[in-house]
Design an enzyme around this catalytic site. Structure first.
Site, PDB file in Angstrom:
ATOM      1  N   TYR A  73       0.822  -1.209   0.000  1.00 45.75           N
ATOM      2  CA  TYR A  73       0.000   0.000   0.000  1.00 45.75           C
ATOM      3  C   TYR A  73       0.861   1.266   0.000  1.00 45.75           C
ATOM      4  O   TYR A  73       0.433   2.323  -0.463  1.00 45.75           O
ATOM      5  CB  TYR A  73      -0.919   0.023   1.214  1.00 45.75           C
ATOM      6  CG  TYR A  73      -2.109  -0.913   1.138  1.00 45.75           C
ATOM      7  CD1 TYR A  73      -2.174  -1.916   0.177  1.00 45.75           C
ATOM      8  CD2 TYR A  73      -3.151  -0.811   2.032  1.00 45.75           C
ATOM      9  CE1 TYR A  73      -3.241  -2.781   0.110  1.00 45.75           C
ATOM     10  CE2 TYR A  73      -4.241  -1.668   1.977  1.00 45.75           C
ATOM     11  CZ  TYR A  73      -4.276  -2.653   1.011  1.00 45.75           C
ATOM     12  OH  TYR A  73      -5.350  -3.511   0.950  1.00 45.75           O
ATOM     13  N   LYS A 100       2.722 -15.475   3.529  1.00 44.16           N
ATOM     14  CA  LYS A 100       2.860 -16.304   2.323  1.00 44.16           C
ATOM     15  C   LYS A 100       4.341 -16.614   2.143  1.00 44.16           C
ATOM     16  O   LYS A 100       4.957 -16.331   1.109  1.00 44.16           O
ATOM     17  CB  LYS A 100       2.287 -15.558   1.115  1.00 44.16           C
ATOM     18  CG  LYS A 100       2.059 -16.446  -0.108  1.00 44.16           C
ATOM     19  CD  LYS A 100       1.030 -17.531   0.108  1.00 44.16           C
ATOM     20  CE  LYS A 100       0.815 -18.321  -1.188  1.00 44.16           C
ATOM     21  NZ  LYS A 100      -0.025 -19.521  -0.978  1.00 44.16           N
ATOM     22  N   ASP A 128      -3.742 -18.055   2.269  1.00 38.74           N
ATOM     23  CA  ASP A 128      -4.856 -18.732   1.610  1.00 38.74           C
ATOM     24  C   ASP A 128      -5.524 -19.734   2.544  1.00 38.74           C
ATOM     25  O   ASP A 128      -6.749 -19.845   2.601  1.00 38.74           O
ATOM     26  CB  ASP A 128      -4.410 -19.399   0.306  1.00 38.74           C
ATOM     27  CG  ASP A 128      -3.067 -20.097   0.416  1.00 38.74           C
ATOM     28  OD1 ASP A 128      -2.422 -20.025   1.483  1.00 38.74           O
ATOM     29  OD2 ASP A 128      -2.646 -20.714  -0.579  1.00 38.74           O
ATOM     30  N   ASP A 155      -6.015  -6.435   5.581  1.00 38.34           N
ATOM     31  CA  ASP A 155      -7.149  -5.723   5.007  1.00 38.34           C
ATOM     32  C   ASP A 155      -8.189  -6.722   4.498  1.00 38.34           C
ATOM     33  O   ASP A 155      -9.393  -6.604   4.778  1.00 38.34           O
ATOM     34  CB  ASP A 155      -6.656  -4.832   3.866  1.00 38.34           C
ATOM     35  CG  ASP A 155      -7.703  -3.836   3.403  1.00 38.34           C
ATOM     36  OD1 ASP A 155      -8.803  -3.798   3.995  1.00 38.34           O
ATOM     37  OD2 ASP A 155      -7.439  -3.091   2.450  1.00 38.34           O
ATOM     38  N   ASP A 178     -11.980  -8.010   6.594  1.00 33.36           N
ATOM     39  CA  ASP A 178     -13.292  -7.866   5.953  1.00 33.36           C
ATOM     40  C   ASP A 178     -13.975  -9.219   5.800  1.00 33.36           C
ATOM     41  O   ASP A 178     -15.191  -9.337   5.972  1.00 33.36           O
ATOM     42  CB  ASP A 178     -13.137  -7.196   4.589  1.00 33.36           C
ATOM     43  CG  ASP A 178     -13.047  -5.678   4.696  1.00 33.36           C
ATOM     44  OD1 ASP A 178     -12.900  -5.182   5.829  1.00 33.36           O
ATOM     45  OD2 ASP A 178     -13.111  -4.999   3.667  1.00 33.36           O
TER      46      ASP A 178
END
Length: 372
Positions: A142, A189, A221, A245, A249
């Site tokens: 980001y 990851k 994942d 993020d 959610d």
């Protein structure tokens, strides 16, 4: 206690839900003899429209010189639907996080017993779930260098982390776990990304300072799947910016509505409190937006300053409102209550708990006082 609070309502439903949080804090101030001074400022699309900047310097200076920031939401379709826009509302929030050094985003996930059926997940899966997501907030892709070739056909976003950036949020996550069920799950990851391998090395080293806290690792994942299959296994989830993020959610479905989830963004000397939902422009001005996340953000603000009894009063008010069925249509399609009515109910609960036995639903519906 006297607190000066910068209020950045932002766009869409932001002003409506933040108003309800301010009502709750005002009621807390009356009951517990605190003074909360609110100062409003622009951010996001409304700031672009009025000043040309998503974060005017006046707003930034106010936030730097206040005790805390109460934030609403940002975003507007005219920017979301324009891929060529050079200035976007989200840039204001990203810069604000960076300038205030808000490196840790904390998002509690805990469903309400009376709302278990509101979740799309099975009741037996989510019942008893209670975890917190610690998301690193000022690093990663980001904030990394962004490139686009001259023809606009190739783009890249640099994901970069330093050891110090990882250490500071890791310590916060482990300290939180010590006061909970003493387990941290690091999500990364590391089988693909070098940044994730750095995260693993640093987190393992930091964990040695907390021998009473168990540490395990999940690839992102798999973590996304496990949050849906068995959310009760988690206590504290620690992860980087992008993964946090997305996962936070996703985890909102456990509670039944993203409108129930609050968050705190903390730095060394600054703090910002906000609902995790977006600006929901379709609901603007319709009195249908769920204000609970904003009200709970106000409770997290109180906790940050050690006002735990006051925060509990807000938490209790939310639970009572939900128990009475005083919720918006995202939780009950047949509900007749709106944003303002829920805010009034919770603030009146704070002001006069014993009078709730006289609660009259018809009066709430038409916007009159809930207390006689």
């Amino acid at each position: 206690m006297n607190l000066k609070i910068a209020v950045l309502s932002g766009d869409g439903i932001g002003p409506e839900v933040i108003l309800q949080a301010k009502k709750a804090l005002y009621a807390i101030g009356v009951v517990y003899n605190h003074e909360f001074v609110f100062e409003d400022a622009l951010i996001g699309a409304v700031a672009i429209d009025k000043t040309g900047s998503p974060l005017p310097e006046q707003t930034l200076n106010l936030c730097i010189n206040t005790d805390a920031v109460l934030f609403g939401a940002i975003g507007d379709p005219k920017y979301d639907n324009d891929p060529e826009a050079k200035v976007r509302p989200e840039q204001g929030l990203l810069r604000l996080r960076k300038e205030l050094g808000l490196f840790a985003n904390i998002r509690p996930i805990k469903p309400y017993p009376t709302l278990l059926d509101a979740s799309p997940l099975k009741k037996e899966i989510i019942e008893g779930a209670d975890f917190i997501i610690f998301r690193e907030l000022t690093g990663g892709s980001y904030f990394g260098e962004k490139k686009l070739n001259e023809s606009g056909t190739i783009a890249s976003d640099l994901c970069e982390y330093s050891e110090e950036e990882i250490k500071r949020i890791t310590h916060l996550a482990f300290k939180s776990a010590q006061n909970r069920r003493k387990k941290v799950t690091m999500v990364d990851k590391a089988n693909v990304l070098e940044t994730s391998r750095l995260w693993r090395r640093v987190v393992k080293t930091v964990s040695e300072n907390y021998p009473d806290v168990a540490l395990d690792f999940l690839f992102v994942d798999n973590a996304a799947m496990q949050i849906i299959l068995n959310p009760r296994q988690f206590d504290v989830i620690l992860t980087e910016n992008l993964f946090g993020d997305i996962l936070s959610d996703e985890a909102s479905v456990i509670t039944g509505s993203i409108g129930l989830l609050a968050s705190a963004s903390l730095g060394t000397s600054n703090a910002l409190f906000e609902p995790i939902h977006g600006s929901y422009p379709q609901a603007k001005g319709k009195n249908i937006a769920n204000p609970v996340a904003s009200i709970l953000s106000a409770a997290m603000l109180l906790e940050h300053f050690g006002l735990y009894e006051e925060a509990k009063k807000i938490y209790d008010g939310v639970e009572i409102a939900i128990g009475y069925g005083v919720v918006t249509t995202d939780l009950n399609p047949d509900s007749k209550y709106g944003t303002n009515e829920i805010g009034e109910f919770i603030s009146n609960f704070i002001l006069s708990k014993d009078d709730l036995m006289y609660f009259n639903s018809s009066n709430v519906t038409i916007g009159q006082s809930t207390i006689f």
